[in-house]
Write a protein that holds these residues in place. Structure first.
Motif, PDB file in Angstrom:
ATOM      1  N   VAL A 107       2.609   7.457   6.090  1.00 57.88           N
ATOM      2  CA  VAL A 107       2.064   6.271   6.740  1.00 57.88           C
ATOM      3  C   VAL A 107       2.631   6.114   8.147  1.00 57.88           C
ATOM      4  N   SER A 108       3.808   6.666   8.376  1.00 62.12           N
ATOM      5  CA  SER A 108       4.427   6.543   9.699  1.00 62.12           C
ATOM      6  C   SER A 108       3.700   7.384  10.744  1.00 62.12           C
ATOM      7  N   LEU A 109       2.837   8.286  10.308  1.00 56.64           N
ATOM      8  CA  LEU A 109       2.128   9.159  11.234  1.00 56.64           C
ATOM      9  C   LEU A 109       0.640   8.830  11.324  1.00 56.64           C
ATOM     10  N   ASN A 110       0.266   7.703  10.765  1.00 60.45           N
ATOM     11  CA  ASN A 110      -1.140   7.317  10.750  1.00 60.45           C
ATOM     12  C   ASN A 110      -1.294   5.814  10.949  1.00 60.45           C
ATOM     13  N   ASP A 111      -2.487   5.422  11.382  1.00 57.38           N
ATOM     14  CA  ASP A 111      -2.833   4.006  11.428  1.00 57.38           C
ATOM     15  C   ASP A 111      -3.278   3.602  10.027  1.00 57.38           C
ATOM     16  N   VAL A 112      -2.682   2.555   9.491  1.00 59.32           N
ATOM     17  CA  VAL A 112      -3.029   2.075   8.155  1.00 59.32           C
ATOM     18  C   VAL A 112      -3.536   0.647   8.279  1.00 59.32           C
ATOM     19  N   ALA A 113      -4.672   0.392   7.662  1.00 60.92           N
ATOM     20  CA  ALA A 113      -5.300  -0.917   7.815  1.00 60.92           C
ATOM     21  C   ALA A 113      -5.511  -1.585   6.464  1.00 60.92           C
ATOM     22  N   TRP A 114      -5.538  -2.898   6.496  1.00 61.70           N
ATOM     23  CA  TRP A 114      -5.895  -3.721   5.336  1.00 61.70           C
ATOM     24  C   TRP A 114      -7.262  -4.341   5.596  1.00 61.70           C
ATOM     25  N   TYR A 115      -8.100  -4.280   4.577  1.00 61.15           N
ATOM     26  CA  TYR A 115      -9.424  -4.868   4.635  1.00 61.15           C
ATOM     27  C   TYR A 115      -9.576  -5.825   3.456  1.00 61.15           C
ATOM     28  N   ARG A 116     -10.524  -6.719   3.557  1.00 56.11           N
ATOM     29  CA  ARG A 116     -10.896  -7.534   2.404  1.00 56.11           C
ATOM     30  C   ARG A 116     -12.419  -7.629   2.355  1.00 56.11           C
ATOM     31  N   GLN A 117     -12.895  -7.927   1.194  1.00 53.51           N
ATOM     32  CA  GLN A 117     -14.339  -7.878   0.966  1.00 53.51           C
ATOM     33  C   GLN A 117     -14.817  -9.159   0.315  1.00 53.51           C
ATOM     34  N   GLY A 118     -15.778  -9.803   0.942  1.00 49.19           N
ATOM     35  CA  GLY A 118     -16.384 -10.976   0.357  1.00 49.19           C
ATOM     36  C   GLY A 118     -17.476 -10.566  -0.611  1.00 49.19           C
ATOM     37  N   CYS A 163       0.866  -1.175   0.000  1.00 49.28           N
ATOM     38  CA  CYS A 163       0.000   0.000   0.000  1.00 49.28           C
ATOM     39  C   CYS A 163       0.903   1.225   0.000  1.00 49.28           C
ATOM     40  N   ALA A 164       1.043   1.842  -1.160  1.00 51.28           N
ATOM     41  CA  ALA A 164       1.902   3.005  -1.301  1.00 51.28           C
ATOM     42  C   ALA A 164       1.066   4.272  -1.152  1.00 51.28           C
ATOM     43  N   ALA A 165       1.519   5.149  -0.274  1.00 50.65           N
ATOM     44  CA  ALA A 165       0.763   6.372   0.013  1.00 50.65           C
ATOM     45  C   ALA A 165       1.466   7.587  -0.560  1.00 50.65           C
ATOM     46  N   SER A 166       0.662   8.558  -0.941  1.00 52.48           N
ATOM     47  CA  SER A 166       1.186   9.868  -1.335  1.00 52.48           C
ATOM     48  C   SER A 166       0.298  10.934  -0.704  1.00 52.48           C
ATOM     49  N   GLY A 167       0.917  12.031  -0.358  1.00 54.68           N
ATOM     50  CA  GLY A 167       0.160  13.118   0.260  1.00 54.68           C
ATOM     51  C   GLY A 167      -0.047  12.957   1.747  1.00 54.68           C
ATOM     52  N   ILE A 168       0.468  11.876   2.321  1.00 53.71           N
ATOM     53  CA  ILE A 168       0.314  11.605   3.744  1.00 53.71           C
ATOM     54  C   ILE A 168       1.404  10.631   4.147  1.00 53.71           C
ATOM     55  N   ILE A 176       1.687 -10.926   8.039  1.00 56.09           N
ATOM     56  CA  ILE A 176       2.580 -10.044   8.788  1.00 56.09           C
ATOM     57  C   ILE A 176       2.587  -8.662   8.147  1.00 56.09           C
ATOM     58  N   LEU A 177       2.395  -7.659   8.981  1.00 52.92           N
ATOM     59  CA  LEU A 177       2.456  -6.265   8.540  1.00 52.92           C
ATOM     60  C   LEU A 177       3.871  -5.727   8.692  1.00 52.92           C
ATOM     61  N   SER A 178       4.235  -4.851   7.761  1.00 53.48           N
ATOM     62  CA  SER A 178       5.490  -4.119   7.915  1.00 53.48           C
ATOM     63  C   SER A 178       5.335  -2.763   7.250  1.00 53.48           C
ATOM     64  N   ARG A 179       6.283  -1.908   7.557  1.00 50.78           N
ATOM     65  CA  ARG A 179       6.194  -0.537   7.042  1.00 50.78           C
ATOM     66  C   ARG A 179       7.581  -0.077   6.631  1.00 50.78           C
ATOM     67  N   ASP A 180       7.649   0.539   5.468  1.00 52.14           N
ATOM     68  CA  ASP A 180       8.888   1.131   4.981  1.00 52.14           C
ATOM     69  C   ASP A 180       8.676   2.634   4.939  1.00 52.14           C
ATOM     70  N   ASN A 181       9.208   3.319   5.924  1.00 53.92           N
ATOM     71  CA  ASN A 181       8.970   4.765   6.006  1.00 53.92           C
ATOM     72  C   ASN A 181       9.609   5.514   4.841  1.00 53.92           C
ATOM     73  N   ALA A 182      10.743   5.054   4.379  1.00 45.38           N
ATOM     74  CA  ALA A 182      11.401   5.730   3.257  1.00 45.38           C
ATOM     75  C   ALA A 182      10.562   5.615   1.986  1.00 45.38           C
ATOM     76  N   GLU A 183       9.940   4.448   1.800  1.00 44.91           N
ATOM     77  CA  GLU A 183       9.080   4.240   0.628  1.00 44.91           C
ATOM     78  C   GLU A 183       7.653   4.711   0.874  1.00 44.91           C
ATOM     79  N   ASN A 184       7.354   5.088   2.134  1.00 46.42           N
ATOM     80  CA  ASN A 184       6.004   5.518   2.509  1.00 46.42           C
ATOM     81  C   ASN A 184       4.975   4.452   2.130  1.00 46.42           C
ATOM     82  N   THR A 185       5.301   3.204   2.468  1.00 45.28           N
ATOM     83  CA  THR A 185       4.511   2.055   2.043  1.00 45.28           C
ATOM     84  C   THR A 185       4.304   1.107   3.219  1.00 45.28           C
ATOM     85  N   VAL A 186       3.096   0.555   3.274  1.00 49.77           N
ATOM     86  CA  VAL A 186       2.792  -0.498   4.246  1.00 49.77           C
ATOM     87  C   VAL A 186       2.601  -1.804   3.481  1.00 49.77           C
ATOM     88  N   TYR A 187       3.201  -2.859   3.987  1.00 49.53           N
ATOM     89  CA  TYR A 187       3.137  -4.161   3.334  1.00 49.53           C
ATOM     90  C   TYR A 187       2.315  -5.139   4.168  1.00 49.53           C
TER      91      TYR A 187
END
Length: 120
Positions: free
Chosen positions: A29-40, A22-27, A68-79
């Motif tokens: 990710v290190s300063l926010n809660d980021v969640a993954w959802y799925r939809q049936g 999940c790559a973010a722009s304009g915000i 497993i969740l991880s975060r790359d602050n340099a890439e501003n991405t949550v995995y």
């Protein structure tokens, strides 16, 4: 403007692995809660996992020990690294966050989703 872009979905066999991004722009990710959802099919989006600003992680019971969740602050991405996939993991996956925008209040942002298909 705030944008979230998911990637990494695809087809995997039962027991296989995929890594969603999940790559973010304009915000930040290190300063926010980021969640993954799925939809049936025909159902609401359900929370799968959340990486909180403080680094703490939450997982729904059905994915504990496999995702497993991880975060790359340099890439501003949550995995979301998904191991030992099963057929029930098949769904479109979305990342989302809620943040407070001055003048607008609390706003929710979603990516466009990435499809995960687990099939033998």
């Amino acid at each position: 403007q705030i944008h979230l872009v998911e990637s990494g979905g695809g087809v995997a066999q039962p027991g296989g692995s995929l890594r969603l991004a999940c790559a973010a722009s304009g915000i930040r990710v290190s300063l926010n809660d980021v969640a993954w959802y799925r939809q049936g099919p025909g159902s609401e989006r359900i929370l799968v996992a959340r990486l909180n600003e403080d680094g703490s992680k939450e997982y729904v019971d059905s994915v504990k020990g496999r995702f497993i969740l991880s975060r790359d602050n340099a890439e501003n991405t949550v995995y979301l690294h998904m191991d030992d996939l099963n057929l029930e993991d098949t769904a479109p996956y979305y990342c989302g966050l809620v943040t407070v925008i001055p003048g607008l209040g609390e706003q929710a942002y979603w990516g466009q989703g990435t499809q995960v298909i687990v099939s033998s």
